[in-house]
Design a protein around this motif. Sequence first.
Motif, PDB file in Angstrom:
ATOM      1  N   GLY A   1       5.685 -31.474 -17.362  1.00 11.02           N
ATOM      2  CA  GLY A   1       4.472 -31.935 -17.211  1.00 11.02           C
ATOM      3  C   GLY A   1       4.373 -33.199 -15.882  1.00 11.02           C
ATOM      4  O   GLY A   1       3.348 -33.439 -15.217  1.00 11.02           O
ATOM      5  N   HIS A   2       5.656 -33.683 -15.987  1.00  9.27           N
ATOM      6  CA  HIS A   2       5.860 -34.820 -14.727  1.00  9.27           C
ATOM      7  C   HIS A   2       7.331 -34.334 -14.388  1.00  9.27           C
ATOM      8  O   HIS A   2       7.829 -33.319 -14.513  1.00  9.27           O
ATOM      9  CB  HIS A   2       5.978 -35.878 -15.384  1.00  9.27           C
ATOM     10  N   ASP A   3       7.885 -35.325 -13.440  1.00  9.15           N
ATOM     11  CA  ASP A   3       9.346 -34.894 -12.786  1.00  9.15           C
ATOM     12  C   ASP A   3      10.246 -34.365 -13.623  1.00  9.15           C
ATOM     13  O   ASP A   3      10.684 -34.952 -14.775  1.00  9.15           O
ATOM     14  CB  ASP A   3       9.580 -36.102 -12.170  1.00  9.15           C
TER      15      ASP A   3
ATOM     16  N   SER B   1       8.371 -38.116 -22.828  1.00  6.00           N
ATOM     17  CA  SER B   1       7.916 -37.026 -23.611  1.00  6.00           C
ATOM     18  C   SER B   1       7.874 -37.286 -24.944  1.00  6.00           C
ATOM     19  O   SER B   1       8.327 -38.090 -25.570  1.00  6.00           O
ATOM     20  CB  SER B   1       9.413 -35.897 -23.397  1.00  6.00           C
TER      21      SER B   1
ATOM     22  N   TYR C   1       5.746 -32.143 -25.082  1.00  8.61           N
ATOM     23  CA  TYR C   1       5.032 -32.474 -23.638  1.00  8.61           C
ATOM     24  C   TYR C   1       5.244 -33.638 -23.134  1.00  8.61           C
ATOM     25  O   TYR C   1       5.875 -34.590 -23.777  1.00  8.61           O
ATOM     26  CB  TYR C   1       3.562 -32.209 -23.703  1.00  8.61           C
ATOM     27  N   THR C   2       5.282 -33.705 -21.659  1.00  6.19           N
ATOM     28  CA  THR C   2       5.475 -34.993 -20.953  1.00  6.19           C
ATOM     29  C   THR C   2       4.480 -35.268 -20.214  1.00  6.19           C
ATOM     30  O   THR C   2       3.832 -34.787 -19.388  1.00  6.19           O
ATOM     31  CB  THR C   2       6.493 -34.923 -19.987  1.00  6.19           C
TER      32      THR C   2
ATOM     33  N   ARG D   1       1.673 -36.908 -17.772  1.00  6.07           N
ATOM     34  CA  ARG D   1       1.570 -37.370 -16.331  1.00  6.07           C
ATOM     35  C   ARG D   1       0.923 -38.590 -15.921  1.00  6.07           C
ATOM     36  O   ARG D   1       1.210 -39.209 -14.845  1.00  6.07           O
ATOM     37  CB  ARG D   1       1.113 -36.029 -15.474  1.00  6.07           C
TER      38      ARG D   1
ATOM     39  N   TYR E   1      -2.466 -39.403 -17.011  1.00  5.51           N
ATOM     40  CA  TYR E   1      -4.082 -39.158 -16.975  1.00  5.51           C
ATOM     41  C   TYR E   1      -4.436 -40.186 -17.989  1.00  5.51           C
ATOM     42  O   TYR E   1      -5.604 -40.702 -17.742  1.00  5.51           O
ATOM     43  CB  TYR E   1      -4.457 -37.738 -17.357  1.00  5.51           C
TER      44      TYR E   1
END
Length: 619
Positions: free
Chosen positions: A487-489, A589, A601-602, A604, A606
């Motif tokens: 979900g992120h870099d 994460s 999940y990672t 981002r 929000y």
Amino acid sequence: MALKPVILCLNRAGEATAHRIASLLDAPVHGREARVDKADLFFANALDHARDLFAAGTPIIGICASGILIRGVAPLLADKTTEPPVLSVSDDGKVVVPLLGGHRGANRLAGQIAESLNATAAVTTAGDLALGIALDEPPAGYRLANPQNAKQVMAGLLSGKRYKLAGMFNWLEPLAAAPNVETAPAQPITAGYAPSCTLYEINEGNPDQQTACLTFYKQEFTLGLGCARNADPSEMWQAVQATLQEADIVPEAIASVNSIDLKADEPAILNVAAKLGVPLHLFTAEELEAETARLANPSDVVLAEVGCHGVSEAAALAAAGPKATLVVAKRKTANTTLALGVSPELLTQLKGRPRGRLSIIGIGPGQSSWRTPEASKLVTEAEELVGYGLYIDLLGPLAHGKTRSDFPLGGEEDRCRYALEKAGEGRNVALICSGDAGIYAMGALVFELLDRDVHGVSDAARRIEVVSAPGVSALQGAAARAGAPLGHDFCAISLSDLLTPREDILKRLHAAAEGDFVIAFYNPVSMRRRTLLAEARDILLKHRPADTPVMLASSLGRPEEHIRYRNLSDLQVDEVDMLTVVLVGSSRSKLAQLGEGPRMYTPRGYARKIDGDLAGVAE
């Protein structure tokens, strides 16, 4: 390329019918396991098998209930102009139903099968029923110049509007017999002009008003081309356009573009074939030299350069056959030559060989539902499959009946060289890779071989068409199974030091650790390489918490798939193998504990943004 149909047989009651149709069409029978005694290939699940064949563009003739085929292919229905024919035939062979692709061959196949079996073809396509032919599917050797008008014209015919057919081809006779169609003489044929038939609406109230029409041309002409290396495509295209206009020949009457095999990769020639929408066919110097006696302009200079007395004239004549003549002898521009040949016979079987093609195909982790339709189609079209044997095996029925060349692990360069050279012979070759062919696979090696000045491949192999088809990578497959760890870099690092110096791998590990990337480790261990994964773990532990989630995904998309999670500090080398992708989370994460188990999940950011926005509102 027209693909051979596959006969699907689901039970013994339909076996006799299946094999009768297979004999008629020279097509293979695929039978349901344990329910069919004799077949060229057996499958376990009818819906999955039909779906795989349909996705690959293979015509399907099912000896089964129509509903089975409909349920099988329904998730893939999108564009009726590209879908392959799908037909159902009753077990006793008395009824043949074209379900899909009526104007792409299904209605024709239904009629052919029904005639052979003395059965009823349940054709429901309105145009075929009323007119007896499909106007948007002319037979081989003919071309419809304006297919975009077909739907409007056929609707007009069916609604009773009056039309006039100017000219006549044999296959259009059922149309001429329709009560609302009049016939008229064709336009007089001038020198070089292709025979044509035009169907247009009779507008008695306003004869000058233009209405949609259909114009069919007989393909009798062949275009021969030659050029200097890297000639300007616009120069050649302008010369072709001017020559066709002067000769009063419409582009739709051209059956093929043709040249010497040395010019297989010339952009100018490829551009003309693409703009005309016809195939490029190639000839050897020896084949073109055999046409010397028929040339209008034989040249010793050309002979010295390429080994034959002419390229454009010889290619046009060779393609059009022994009875062909030149309509336009060699025309020259600064960097191009062209000539036009004409055949007294309909050109349905094109001479010469096509340009070779190598498709570099990623088939995903192995699960057929993760294989893209484009990948399946390219595999189906290929004459030969090249790759590591396990990967070809994962194709299942798509590999059946094809020439296959298996290479062991470690033979990657030999594998790519072989595929390139086979394509250089004019064959359609598929190089099969797992995951995505451009990610730690054969794609880069193919282009490296083509780009080398020395120790490379033959000149013929450099002239082929190379197509790359994307696949679901192991990284994507693992991430989907995990939840949303990317979900992120993120980054991917191969831990194999067979091709990459160990020092470079360690530098990348330190950089990724400091950058706090989610990391996907490819090739984490092998029988001989057992230390780098442990070193990677220790490097990462210096920059992220010990309880950072790690996902181990083995044999993704296969029956033996195995997913498990570990804390970074608990990662052990011995539970990882070459079929395992290791996903290490970043410091952000997390593992969400859900009813079906943990999901990684990672975030981002929000949540932070929402909290900040709410704080701003409160203030």
